[in-house]
Write an enzyme that holds these catalytic residues in place. Structure first.
Site, PDB file in Angstrom:
ATOM      1  N   ASP A 235       0.892  -1.261   0.172  1.00 31.44           N
ATOM      2  CA  ASP A 235      -0.011   0.017   0.146  1.00 31.44           C
ATOM      3  C   ASP A 235       1.048   1.268  -0.090  1.00 31.44           C
ATOM      4  O   ASP A 235       1.871   1.434   0.593  1.00 31.44           O
ATOM      5  CB  ASP A 235      -0.869   0.108   1.172  1.00 31.44           C
ATOM      6  CG  ASP A 235      -1.976   0.922   1.309  1.00 31.44           C
ATOM      7  OD1 ASP A 235      -1.861   2.243   1.143  1.00 31.44           O
ATOM      8  OD2 ASP A 235      -3.112   0.574   1.203  1.00 31.44           O
TER       9      ASP A 235
ATOM     10  N   ASN B 164     -13.121  -3.378   2.411  1.00 29.33           N
ATOM     11  CA  ASN B 164     -14.152  -2.290   2.595  1.00 29.33           C
ATOM     12  C   ASN B 164     -15.143  -2.525   1.375  1.00 29.33           C
ATOM     13  O   ASN B 164     -14.638  -2.836   0.112  1.00 29.33           O
ATOM     14  CB  ASN B 164     -13.598  -0.924   2.463  1.00 29.33           C
ATOM     15  CG  ASN B 164     -12.408  -0.915   3.508  1.00 29.33           C
ATOM     16  OD1 ASN B 164     -12.883  -1.259   4.792  1.00 29.33           O
ATOM     17  ND2 ASN B 164     -11.494   0.078   3.327  1.00 29.33           N
TER      18      ASN B 164
ATOM     19  N   GLN C 196     -14.680   2.169   0.946  1.00 31.91           N
ATOM     20  CA  GLN C 196     -13.944   1.698  -0.068  1.00 31.91           C
ATOM     21  C   GLN C 196     -13.735   3.102  -1.075  1.00 31.91           C
ATOM     22  O   GLN C 196     -14.537   3.910  -1.005  1.00 31.91           O
ATOM     23  CB  GLN C 196     -15.104   0.927  -0.864  1.00 31.91           C
ATOM     24  CG  GLN C 196     -14.188   0.166  -2.218  1.00 31.91           C
ATOM     25  CD  GLN C 196     -14.992  -0.704  -3.010  1.00 31.91           C
ATOM     26  OE1 GLN C 196     -16.182  -0.942  -2.598  1.00 31.91           O
ATOM     27  NE2 GLN C 196     -14.418  -1.164  -3.803  1.00 31.91           N
TER      28      GLN C 196
ATOM     29  N   VAL D  51     -11.418   2.848  -3.823  1.00 32.48           N
ATOM     30  CA  VAL D  51     -11.134   2.668  -5.039  1.00 32.48           C
ATOM     31  C   VAL D  51     -12.095   1.553  -5.533  1.00 32.48           C
ATOM     32  O   VAL D  51     -12.219   0.565  -4.905  1.00 32.48           O
ATOM     33  CB  VAL D  51      -9.764   1.905  -5.280  1.00 32.48           C
ATOM     34  CG1 VAL D  51      -9.267   1.617  -6.836  1.00 32.48           C
ATOM     35  CG2 VAL D  51      -8.435   2.861  -4.801  1.00 32.48           C
TER      36      VAL D  51
ATOM     37  N   HIS E 211     -10.889  -4.944  -3.289  1.00 33.14           N
ATOM     38  CA  HIS E 211      -9.309  -5.019  -2.679  1.00 33.14           C
ATOM     39  C   HIS E 211      -9.503  -5.677  -1.492  1.00 33.14           C
ATOM     40  O   HIS E 211     -10.129  -5.156  -0.849  1.00 33.14           O
ATOM     41  CB  HIS E 211      -8.508  -4.014  -3.245  1.00 33.14           C
ATOM     42  CG  HIS E 211      -9.047  -2.600  -2.552  1.00 33.14           C
ATOM     43  ND1 HIS E 211     -10.021  -1.850  -3.071  1.00 33.14           N
ATOM     44  CD2 HIS E 211      -8.614  -2.064  -1.622  1.00 33.14           C
ATOM     45  CE1 HIS E 211     -10.300  -1.096  -2.365  1.00 33.14           C
ATOM     46  NE2 HIS E 211      -9.358  -0.870  -1.321  1.00 33.14           N
TER      47      HIS E 211
ATOM     48  N   HIS F 287      -7.160  -5.330   2.137  1.00 33.14           N
ATOM     49  CA  HIS F 287      -6.184  -4.968   2.766  1.00 33.14           C
ATOM     50  C   HIS F 287      -5.645  -6.071   3.867  1.00 33.14           C
ATOM     51  O   HIS F 287      -6.216  -6.607   4.488  1.00 33.14           O
ATOM     52  CB  HIS F 287      -6.402  -3.463   3.645  1.00 33.14           C
ATOM     53  CG  HIS F 287      -7.048  -2.704   2.729  1.00 33.14           C
ATOM     54  ND1 HIS F 287      -6.198  -1.478   2.806  1.00 33.14           N
ATOM     55  CD2 HIS F 287      -8.206  -2.263   2.351  1.00 33.14           C
ATOM     56  CE1 HIS F 287      -6.799  -0.549   2.079  1.00 33.14           C
ATOM     57  NE2 HIS F 287      -8.139  -0.995   1.888  1.00 33.14           N
TER      58      HIS F 287
END
Length: 112
Positions: free
Chosen positions: A29, A85, A92, A94, A98, A100
């Protein structure tokens, strides 16, 4: 318009890649929230968890397995947090699904 993650998959934007296979990509990240913080994303463009269907089971399963494998390779033996998320209210940012993976210190709960 392609998301930043789609551009990372296409190598249009550089990333510190930790893992890549046919289904997913893991990379650090750029704004870490823990000493170790990386993302695992499917290569298939899926906006969020809310957009999953039965055909995505293998992709999501692979993402979770890769999260575990990369966490081990990164030395997160004391534990880590896996977060996904979903949507604006879920945090969220983006519009590409995804996960994390955060660790390297004691994490608190609730997160925020």
């Amino acid at each position: 318009m392609p998301s930043i993650f789609t551009k990372i998959i296409a190598r249009e934007i550089p990333a510190d890649i930790l893992h890549e296979d046919d289904l997913c990509l893991a990379f650090r990240d750029i704004s870490p929230k823990a000493p170790t913080h990386f993302l695992v994303i499917p290569k298939k463009e899926i906006v969020s968890l809310a957009d999953l269907n039965d055909e995505d089971q293998a992709i999501i399963g692979r993402c979770v397995v890769v999260a575990s494998q990369v966490a081990a390779a990164e030395g997160l033996t004391g534990g880590y947090r896996l977060v996904c998320n979903c949507g604006d209210d879920g945090g969220q940012e983006v519009p590409h699904l995804h996960f994390h993976v955060m660790g390297g210190r004691k994490l608190t709960w609730p997160p925020g």
